[in-house]
Design a protein around this motif. Structure first.
Motif, PDB file in Angstrom:
ATOM      1  N   UNK A  67      -2.447  -5.752   1.763  1.00  0.00           N
ATOM      2  CA  UNK A  67      -2.705  -6.852   1.076  1.00  0.00           C
ATOM      3  C   UNK A  67      -2.278  -6.952  -0.349  1.00  0.00           C
ATOM      4  N   UNK A  68      -1.779  -7.917  -1.277  1.00  0.00           N
ATOM      5  CA  UNK A  68      -1.486  -7.587  -2.772  1.00  0.00           C
ATOM      6  C   UNK A  68      -1.689  -8.849  -3.487  1.00  0.00           C
ATOM      7  N   UNK A  69      -1.969  -8.860  -4.684  1.00  0.00           N
ATOM      8  CA  UNK A  69      -2.591  -9.459  -5.713  1.00  0.00           C
ATOM      9  C   UNK A  69      -1.643  -9.465  -6.548  1.00  0.00           C
ATOM     10  N   UNK A  70      -1.538 -10.423  -7.777  1.00  0.00           N
ATOM     11  CA  UNK A  70      -0.686 -10.043  -9.319  1.00  0.00           C
ATOM     12  C   UNK A  70       0.948  -9.929  -8.537  1.00  0.00           C
ATOM     13  N   UNK A  71       1.658  -8.715  -9.162  1.00  0.00           N
ATOM     14  CA  UNK A  71       2.589  -8.135  -8.845  1.00  0.00           C
ATOM     15  C   UNK A  71       2.459  -7.520  -7.860  1.00  0.00           C
ATOM     16  N   UNK A  72       1.440  -7.154  -6.898  1.00  0.00           N
ATOM     17  CA  UNK A  72       1.463  -6.562  -6.415  1.00  0.00           C
ATOM     18  C   UNK A  72       1.470  -6.965  -5.194  1.00  0.00           C
ATOM     19  N   UNK A  73       1.470  -9.019  -5.064  1.00  0.00           N
ATOM     20  CA  UNK A  73       1.794  -9.839  -4.186  1.00  0.00           C
ATOM     21  C   UNK A  73       3.280  -9.376  -4.055  1.00  0.00           C
ATOM     22  N   UNK A  74       4.318  -9.829  -5.120  1.00  0.00           N
ATOM     23  CA  UNK A  74       5.866  -9.195  -5.095  1.00  0.00           C
ATOM     24  C   UNK A  74       6.065  -8.173  -4.006  1.00  0.00           C
ATOM     25  N   UNK A  75       4.883  -6.797  -4.627  1.00  0.00           N
ATOM     26  CA  UNK A  75       5.197  -4.851  -4.041  1.00  0.00           C
ATOM     27  C   UNK A  75       4.839  -5.940  -1.936  1.00  0.00           C
ATOM     28  N   UNK A  76       3.970  -6.071  -1.895  1.00  0.00           N
ATOM     29  CA  UNK A  76       3.035  -6.400  -0.751  1.00  0.00           C
ATOM     30  C   UNK A  76       4.579  -7.181  -0.165  1.00  0.00           C
ATOM     31  N   UNK A  77       4.889  -8.607  -0.088  1.00  0.00           N
ATOM     32  CA  UNK A  77       5.733  -9.388   0.130  1.00  0.00           C
ATOM     33  C   UNK A  77       6.991  -8.213   0.098  1.00  0.00           C
ATOM     34  N   UNK A  78       7.783  -8.039  -0.492  1.00  0.00           N
ATOM     35  CA  UNK A  78       9.015  -6.962  -0.597  1.00  0.00           C
ATOM     36  C   UNK A  78       8.594  -5.747   0.863  1.00  0.00           C
ATOM     37  N   UNK A  79       7.164  -5.565   1.200  1.00  0.00           N
ATOM     38  CA  UNK A  79       7.317  -4.861   2.254  1.00  0.00           C
ATOM     39  C   UNK A  79       7.059  -5.264   3.372  1.00  0.00           C
ATOM     40  N   UNK A  80       6.730  -6.323   3.620  1.00  0.00           N
ATOM     41  CA  UNK A  80       6.839  -7.731   4.864  1.00  0.00           C
ATOM     42  C   UNK A  80       7.839  -8.536   4.864  1.00  0.00           C
ATOM     43  N   UNK A  81       8.907  -8.243   3.838  1.00  0.00           N
ATOM     44  CA  UNK A  81      10.319  -8.653   4.109  1.00  0.00           C
ATOM     45  C   UNK A  81      11.371  -7.272   4.806  1.00  0.00           C
ATOM     46  N   UNK A  82      10.700  -6.204   3.700  1.00  0.00           N
ATOM     47  CA  UNK A  82      12.085  -5.677   4.108  1.00  0.00           C
ATOM     48  C   UNK A  82      11.756  -4.433   5.530  1.00  0.00           C
ATOM     49  N   UNK A  83      10.262  -4.386   5.766  1.00  0.00           N
ATOM     50  CA  UNK A  83       9.650  -3.467   6.784  1.00  0.00           C
ATOM     51  C   UNK A  83       8.816  -4.136   7.944  1.00  0.00           C
ATOM     52  N   UNK A  84       9.871  -4.841   8.520  1.00  0.00           N
ATOM     53  CA  UNK A  84       8.725  -5.905   9.212  1.00  0.00           C
ATOM     54  C   UNK A  84       9.289  -5.021  11.000  1.00  0.00           C
ATOM     55  N   UNK A  85       9.298  -4.150  11.001  1.00  0.00           N
ATOM     56  CA  UNK A  85       8.797  -3.478  12.071  1.00  0.00           C
ATOM     57  C   UNK A  85       7.144  -2.494  11.740  1.00  0.00           C
ATOM     58  N   UNK A 114      11.938 -18.059  -0.301  1.00  0.00           N
ATOM     59  CA  UNK A 114      12.969 -17.359   0.813  1.00  0.00           C
ATOM     60  C   UNK A 114      11.616 -17.040   1.946  1.00  0.00           C
ATOM     61  N   UNK A 115      11.672 -17.253   3.473  1.00  0.00           N
ATOM     62  CA  UNK A 115      11.110 -16.586   4.288  1.00  0.00           C
ATOM     63  C   UNK A 115      11.609 -15.837   4.896  1.00  0.00           C
ATOM     64  N   UNK A 116      10.127 -15.029   4.673  1.00  0.00           N
ATOM     65  CA  UNK A 116      10.492 -13.186   5.258  1.00  0.00           C
ATOM     66  C   UNK A 116      10.896 -13.591   7.064  1.00  0.00           C
ATOM     67  N   UNK A 117      12.206 -12.418   6.965  1.00  0.00           N
ATOM     68  CA  UNK A 117      12.576 -12.744   9.212  1.00  0.00           C
ATOM     69  C   UNK A 117      11.722 -11.909   9.753  1.00  0.00           C
ATOM     70  N   UNK A 118      10.579 -12.163  10.016  1.00  0.00           N
ATOM     71  CA  UNK A 118       9.576 -11.400  10.796  1.00  0.00           C
ATOM     72  C   UNK A 118       8.049 -12.318  11.478  1.00  0.00           C
ATOM     73  N   UNK A 119       7.657 -11.960  12.601  1.00  0.00           N
ATOM     74  CA  UNK A 119       6.942 -12.723  13.567  1.00  0.00           C
ATOM     75  C   UNK A 119       5.872 -11.552  13.025  1.00  0.00           C
ATOM     76  N   UNK A 120       4.909 -11.159  12.012  1.00  0.00           N
ATOM     77  CA  UNK A 120       3.889 -10.558  12.181  1.00  0.00           C
ATOM     78  C   UNK A 120       2.941 -12.026  10.818  1.00  0.00           C
TER      79      UNK A 120
END
Length: 415
Positions: free
Chosen positions: A203-221, A351-357
Motif C-alpha cells: 500500500x502506498x500514499x503520496x510519494x509512497x503511491x509512486x513507489x508502490x506502483x513502481x513495485x507493482x509495475x516492475x515486480x509483477x511476480x 501507463x497500465x501495469x502489465x500484471x493481473x495482480x
C-alpha cells in the motif's frame, strides 16, 4: 512459501564449526534490531524552539489561512511543544514496535516488522510519503496483524512491514539521481531477499503511491496485490473527465472541486521542493519552528476539517510527533530532495501495469488529489474502489478504521 527470516538472522552468527566442513552463513544485508534513542538531541531542539522569535503586529501581515499556516496556530503549536509534548514518552511508545535496519545497495534501510500469529498471514508493505513517515501508519500496524474478516467473511491478517524511504527518518540518504523506481527495487529486495517472502501486497500514499506502483509495475511476480489512496499520475481536469464522458456522483464532484482548488493554490511547496530543494532544505534544516510551519501546514490543510475527532487521530500531538521526528533525525533536507530527484514522479501520461495482480483503491473526501474509478482503472487491474465520506491525505491518521477495512479487503482477491 515463507522462510523464517528471524531464523536466517540467527544463522548469520554461526561461525566455522570446530570439526568437519566449515559452516558459515553470512548476514549479507547486515540485518539487525534497531532501537530509537534520540533523547540526547531533545534539549537542543527545545532550546531552538524557545529561542525562536515569532513576529508581532505591525511586522506581521495577517492575510488569512489561504496564505498558509496562521501565526496564531503556529503559536499554539509552539506552546504545546514546549509545555505538554514529551518526546521521551513518544519514543517509548514507538519502541513497542519491532524496528530493524538492513543494508541494501549500500543504503541503511529502517523498517518496522510486525508479524501475525496466523500461518497464512499476507505480507503487507506500507509506504509513506512526504511530509509523512512510518509514524502515519502507527495506529493501524498492530490491528493489521490481528485476525479479522473481510466483507465477504474471509479470514485475514497480515505480516506488516513499514519501511522508511531513503532520506527519511532512520534510513540513510540516497545518492544523486535516485528515483522512486530505485526505492521500489530496494524495497522489493527487502521483502524478498531480506525478509524472505515469496510474494507480498503493498500500500502506498503520496510519494509512497509512486513507489508502490513502481513495485507493482516492475515486480509483477512478487507484488501480488496493490492498494492505493493516491496515484503517481496527474489527476484529470474537469474538461478531461467530460471529454471521456466520465460522470461524477455528488461526493465525487466535491472531491474533484477540492482537488482542482488544491492544484490551483496548494502546490507552491511542490514547485519549491522540485526546483530549489537545497534552498528550503538548508533554510529549515536547524529550525524546528520553521519545519513546524512548513510541515504542520500540510498536515492541517490536507486533512479532514474534523481532524482529531473520531475516527481521526490526527491531533496536534501527532503533528508535533511527526515534526519532532524530522528535526531529531536531521532528515528534513534529505527528504525534500525526493522532489528534485523525481521531477516527473507524477506523470501526465498514464501507463497500465502489465500484471493481473489486483489493484484496490481508497478515496477519502478531503484528500488533495482525486481520481474516479474509470481513471484509476487505466493504471492496473482495478477490482475494488471505495470512497469514504471522511478522511484526508493521511488515512492512517485521518481515518484508521476505514483504511483498516480497505486493506483487509486485499484478502478477498489474494491468491
Amino acid at each position: 512459501m515463507r522462510v523464517s527470516w528471524a531464523k536466517l538472522l540467527a544463522l548469520s552468527y554461526i561461525y566455522e564449526a570446530s570439526q568437519g566442513s566449515p559452516v558459515q552463513v553470512r548476514n549479507e544485508y547486515q540485518l539487525q534490531p534497531f532501537h530509537i534513542d534520540l533523547s540526547s538531541r531533545v534539549p537542543r531542539m527545545l532550546d531552538q524552539i524557545k529561542g525562536t522569535q515569532l513576529p508581532a503586529q505591525p511586522v506581521y501581515i495577517n492575510t488569512g489561512t489561504s496564505a498558509g499556516i496562521s501565526l496564531s496556530l503556529l503559536e499554539s503549536f509552539r506552546t504545546e511543544w514546549l509545555t505538554s509534548f514529551d518526546w521521551n514518552r513518544e519514543q517509548e511508545d514507538l519502541n513497542k514496535f519491532n524496528h530493524y535496519t538492513a543494508v541494501i545497495e549500500g543504503l541503511k534501510v529502517h523498517f518496522i516488522h510486525e508479524t501475525s500469529k496466523a500461518k497464512d498471514a499476507i505480507p503487507l508493505l506500507l509506504v509513506h510519503g512526504w511530509p509523512g513517515s512510518f509514524l502515519e501508519f502507527a495506529p493501524v500496524i498492530n490491528e493489521l496483524t490481528k485476525e479479522a474478516t473481510t466483507t465477504t467473511g474471509k479470514k485475514v491478517s497480515f505480516d506488516v512491514v513499514v519501511a522508511s524511504i531513503p532520506g527519511f527518518a532512520f534510513s540513510s540518504a540516497p545518492p544523486v539521481n535516485w528515483t522512486v523506481a530505485d526505492t521500489a527495487r530496494v524495497f522489493n529486495t527487502l521483502l524478498t531477499n531480506v525478509l524472505c517472502y515469496d510474494t507480498y501486497a503493498t500500500f502506498g500514499t503520496d510519494w509512497g503511491s509512486g513507489i508502490a506502483y513502481s513495485m507493482y509495475y516492475q515486480f509483477n511476480t512478487t507484488v501480488r496485490a496493490l492498494s492505493l489512496d493516491f496515484l503517481p499520475f496527474h489527476p484529470y481536469t474537469s474538461d478531461q473527465l467530460a471529454a471521456e464522458n466520465i460522470t461524477l456522483s455528488s461526493l465525487e464532484e466535491f472531491e474533484q472541486a477540492e482537488a482542482t482548488e488544491w492544484n490551483n493554490s496548494g502546490e507552491g511547496y511542490f514547485v519549491e521542493q522540485t526546483t530549489k530543494a537545497n534552498t528550503i532544505g538548508l533554510a529549515l534544516y536547524d529550525n524546528p519552528v520553521g519545519q513546524l510551519a512548513w510541515i504542520g501546514e500540510k498536515f492541517v490543510n490536507w486533512s479532514d476539517p474534523n481532524a482529531g475527532q473520531s475516527p481521526s487521530v490526527l491531533t496536534h500531538n501527532q503533528i508535533l510527533r511527526s515534526v519532532s521526528l524530522y528535526y531529531l533525525t536531521e532528515c528534513f533536507a534529505s527528504s525534500v530532495v525526493l522532489y528534485q530527484q523525481n521531477p516527473n514522479g507524477f506523470a501526465s501520461v498514464y501507463t497500465k501495469a502489465n500484471t493481473d495482480a489486483p489493484l484496490l483503491y481508497s478515496a477519502f473526501k478531503y484528500n488533495v488529489g482525486f481520481w474516479p474509478p474509470a481513471v484509476v482503472a487505466k493504471t492496473g487491474n482495478l477490482v475494488l474502489y471505495t470512497n469514504h465520506e471522511s478522511g484526508g491525505h493521511f488515512p492512517g491518521l485521518d481515518n484508521p478504521p476505514a483504511l483498516l477495512e480497505d486493506l483487509r479487503e486485499i484478502a478477498t482477491y489474494w491468491s
